[in-house]
Motif scaffolding. Structure first.
Motif, PDB file in Angstrom:
ATOM      1  N   VAL A 175       0.862  -1.184   0.000  1.00  0.00           N
ATOM      2  CA  VAL A 175       0.000   0.000   0.000  1.00  0.00           C
ATOM      3  C   VAL A 175       0.896   1.231   0.000  1.00  0.00           C
ATOM      4  O   VAL A 175       1.743   1.393   0.884  1.00  0.00           O
ATOM      5  CB  VAL A 175      -0.932   0.025   1.227  1.00  0.00           C
ATOM      6  N   CYS A 176       0.737   2.079  -1.003  1.00  0.00           N
ATOM      7  CA  CYS A 176       1.544   3.296  -1.137  1.00  0.00           C
ATOM      8  C   CYS A 176       0.631   4.472  -1.483  1.00  0.00           C
ATOM      9  O   CYS A 176      -0.573   4.299  -1.669  1.00  0.00           O
ATOM     10  CB  CYS A 176       2.588   3.141  -2.243  1.00  0.00           C
ATOM     11  N   ALA A 177       1.209   5.642  -1.564  1.00  0.00           N
ATOM     12  CA  ALA A 177       0.435   6.823  -1.942  1.00  0.00           C
ATOM     13  C   ALA A 177       1.288   7.787  -2.755  1.00  0.00           C
ATOM     14  O   ALA A 177       2.515   7.842  -2.605  1.00  0.00           O
ATOM     15  CB  ALA A 177      -0.120   7.540  -0.710  1.00  0.00           C
ATOM     16  N   VAL A 178       0.610   8.533  -3.605  1.00  0.00           N
ATOM     17  CA  VAL A 178       1.200   9.653  -4.332  1.00  0.00           C
ATOM     18  C   VAL A 178       0.568  10.925  -3.785  1.00  0.00           C
ATOM     19  O   VAL A 178      -0.650  10.978  -3.573  1.00  0.00           O
ATOM     20  CB  VAL A 178       0.928   9.528  -5.845  1.00  0.00           C
ATOM     21  N   ALA A 179       1.388  11.937  -3.544  1.00  0.00           N
ATOM     22  CA  ALA A 179       0.885  13.218  -3.046  1.00  0.00           C
ATOM     23  C   ALA A 179       1.118  14.287  -4.112  1.00  0.00           C
ATOM     24  O   ALA A 179       2.208  14.879  -4.177  1.00  0.00           O
ATOM     25  CB  ALA A 179       1.570  13.595  -1.741  1.00  0.00           C
ATOM     26  N   PRO A 180       0.133  14.522  -4.971  1.00  0.00           N
ATOM     27  CA  PRO A 180       0.311  15.532  -6.024  1.00  0.00           C
ATOM     28  C   PRO A 180       0.318  16.943  -5.452  1.00  0.00           C
ATOM     29  O   PRO A 180      -0.322  17.243  -4.437  1.00  0.00           O
ATOM     30  CB  PRO A 180      -0.918  15.329  -6.926  1.00  0.00           C
ATOM     31  N   GLY A 181       1.049  17.811  -6.134  1.00  0.00           N
ATOM     32  CA  GLY A 181       0.899  19.237  -5.907  1.00  0.00           C
ATOM     33  C   GLY A 181      -0.208  19.749  -6.807  1.00  0.00           C
ATOM     34  O   GLY A 181      -1.193  19.056  -7.058  1.00  0.00           O
ATOM     35  N   TYR A 182      -0.062  20.974  -7.317  1.00  0.00           N
ATOM     36  CA  TYR A 182      -1.064  21.500  -8.248  1.00  0.00           C
ATOM     37  C   TYR A 182      -0.940  20.792  -9.593  1.00  0.00           C
ATOM     38  O   TYR A 182       0.142  20.698 -10.157  1.00  0.00           O
ATOM     39  CB  TYR A 182      -0.878  23.002  -8.437  1.00  0.00           C
ATOM     40  N   VAL A 183      -2.060  20.298 -10.080  1.00  0.00           N
ATOM     41  CA  VAL A 183      -2.104  19.561 -11.344  1.00  0.00           C
ATOM     42  C   VAL A 183      -3.172  20.191 -12.221  1.00  0.00           C
ATOM     43  O   VAL A 183      -4.259  20.552 -11.741  1.00  0.00           O
ATOM     44  CB  VAL A 183      -2.435  18.072 -11.111  1.00  0.00           C
ATOM     45  N   ARG A 184      -2.883  20.324 -13.510  1.00  0.00           N
ATOM     46  CA  ARG A 184      -3.868  20.891 -14.438  1.00  0.00           C
ATOM     47  C   ARG A 184      -4.944  19.845 -14.710  1.00  0.00           C
ATOM     48  O   ARG A 184      -4.871  19.063 -15.650  1.00  0.00           O
ATOM     49  CB  ARG A 184      -3.195  21.334 -15.731  1.00  0.00           C
TER      50      ARG A 184
END
Length: 533
Positions: A175-184
């Motif tokens: 189990v992992c995660a991605v933490a996006p910043g601002y994305v269009r």
């Protein structure tokens, strides 16, 4: 193709990141179950993919709908191999005093409770090798005004990413995660349309000078769900262009006119061989990294203090690759190394800052200044020297990958100097990401846990580490392999990671996610031998 034939469930599939995730897994030949809310177009999307794929309209805030959906998935496919927990309600930007309890609870229901139920139901249908990747957010780790419910839900999502990783590691489920910043994405476009986001100001705040693209988020989700990430669990990877690495007043990037092309369009993949320097490349992780880049078609420079071993590795890679002798703690040696690289290759594309030594393991009361300086000179000052000279030699689009450690986050006693050096590596990465982002150079840290290397074997033989106890402390129940780190380094240095800047990626079998008392795994010789095969 990696993961061919898997059953992949993707929520929020009709949105920006979701559609790109669908495309990424389709390229692997996987079977897609596309999930989104009613009226989102998800059924039409699934129909366009082909008859083996399916679409599901589901309210992620409803446990009953989720359970019923997974019953249908089981009836059709019999199993689930990957879950991409991507669906979410966006931030409303409502002031605290105007936020009703129903809105707060609805956000938690869709963004936190729903993904938990999704993970629970998927895990029931997963076997060894299953993967769950959650889409979190920088809002879950950094405070933002008027985003109370959204931020709390994403922080909670990060928390249960780690706790589920520890609980399910024994089942072979990561189990992992991605933490996006601002994305269009359409969500961000709506914030701009309603005057709730100033995207020009956002770009000035990002060291890379632009927002991310949905395909860049999807690439990170895809990597973490792949076999290349087999020793990564509980980790949260920030994909933010360096947002979290910038910590001062003013702009991180000069003002940008209009919308940058790289924010709108994914550039064509380059087929040119890169020039890659790997320090500490003669053995262990460094050797594995060198072999991975060589297999990728890149030209590798194996640099090490042990020139004979470096030459042996370079020779085994093929005639295009070279070995150079260097003491990374010597300013003169490092300057000469990069001058030799410029003369032979004209410049550098990738630096893997891997050279490091262990420490004395003596109690603090017995450690001397010389003990501390020896470790810091090689592990930290040496990494800085190589990065400094690499920046002077790098071509456009260059990348630096620093090798950190689980000691960056959780120092060990009495390994004071080693922990300090690796903490320094992490912040060095962040400082350089903030400084170099505007010039187009990215930098990231890969942080290994305990890895089966000659160095660890020597520590075990000398009685300085107890590998049986270590395995019980690792949720996945075993040490990692040098190839696990090499796969992560190759990803971070690739075009797949084009919006990752300043981030740290833990490759540790869940070590840094475990906070309980007692053992993290039911270690046995039998399970270790199976895991090592």
């Amino acid at each position: 193709m990696d993961g061919s034939g898997r059953i992949v469930v993707i929520t929020g599939a009709a949105g920006g990141i979701g559609r790109e995730a669908v495309a990424a897994f389709l390229r692997d030949g996987d079977t897609i179950v596309a999930v989104d809310q009613a009226g989102s177009g998800v059924l039409e999307l699934a129909a366009s993919l082909g008859p083996q794929h399916s679409g599901e309209e589901c309210d992620i805030g409803s446990e009953a709908e989720i359970v019923a959906m997974f019953d249908r998935i089981s009836a059709r496919y019999g199993r689930v191999d990957v879950l991409i927990n991507n669906a979410a309600l966006g931030p409303t930007m409502t002031p605290t005093v105007d936020t009703g309890i129903d809105l707060f609870r609805r956000t938690l229901s869709v963004n936190l409770i729903g993904p938990f139920i999704m993970a629970r139901e998927a895990a029931k249908r997963m076997s060894n090798g299953g993967a769950i990747v959650n889409t979190a957010s920088l809002a879950g780790v950094l405070g933002n005004p008027r985003r109370n419910a959204y931020s709390a839900s994403k922080a909670g999502l990060i928390s249960f990413t780690k706790s589920l990783a520890c609980e399910w590691a024994s089942k072979g489920i990561r189990v992992c995660a991605v933490a996006p910043g601002y994305v269009r994405t359409p969500m961000v476009a709506e914030l701009e349309r309603t005057g709730k986001a100033d995207l020009a100001a956002v770009r000035r705040r990002v060291p890379m000078g632009r927002m991310g693209r949905p395909d860049e988020m999807a690439a990170a989700l895809h990597f973490l769900a792949s076999s290349r990430a087999r020793y990564i669990t509980g980790s949260v990877l920030a994909v933010d262009g360096g947002w979290m690495s910038f910590n001062q007043p003013g702009d991180a990037h000069p003002p940008v006119d209009g919308t940058p092309d790289l924010e709108l369009n994914c550039p064509a993949a380059s087929k040119a061989a890169r020039v890659v320097l790997v320090t500490g490349g003669a053995r262990g992780i460094g050797e594995a990294v060198a072999r991975k880049f060589a297999a990728n078609g890149d030209t590798v420079i194996v640099a090490d203090r042990d020139g004979e071993e470096a030459a042996s590795v370079a020779k085994s890679l093929g005639p295009a690759h070279v070995a150079l002798t260097v003491d990374v703690s010597s300013d003169a040696d490092v300057v000469a190394l990069f001058e030799a690289i410029r003369q032979r290759f004209g410049g550098l594309d990738v630096l893997v800052n891997n050279a490091a030594i262990s420490d004395t393991f003596r109690p603090a009361l017995e450690q001397t200044t010389a003990d501390l300086e020896r470790v810091l000179d090689i592990n930290l000052t040496g990494a800085f020297l190589c990065a400094r000279e690499a920046v002077r030699s790098m071509r456009a689009g260059g990348m630096i990958v620093n090798t950190g450690s689980i000691n960056t986050f959780l120092p060990f006693v009495p390994r004071h100097a080693y922990g300090a050096s690796k903490a320094g590596i992490d912040i060095l990465t962040r400082c350089m990401a903030a400084e170099l982002g505007p010039s187009g150079i990215r930098i990231a840290t890969v942080a290994p846990g305990y890895i089966r290397t000659p160095g660890v074997a020597a520590l075990e033989q000398s009685g300085r580490v107890d590998t049986a106890s270590i395995r019980r402390r690792i949720p996945m129940g075993d040490l990692g392999r040098p190839d696990d780190i090499a796969d992560a380094v190759l990803f971070l240095a690739s075009e797949e990671a084009s919006y990752i800047n300043g981030s740290i990626l833990y490759v540790d079998g869940g070590w840094t996610s475990f906070g309980n008392a007692g053992f993290a795994s039911d270690f046995s010789d039998e399970t270790v031998s199976e895991a090592a095969e």
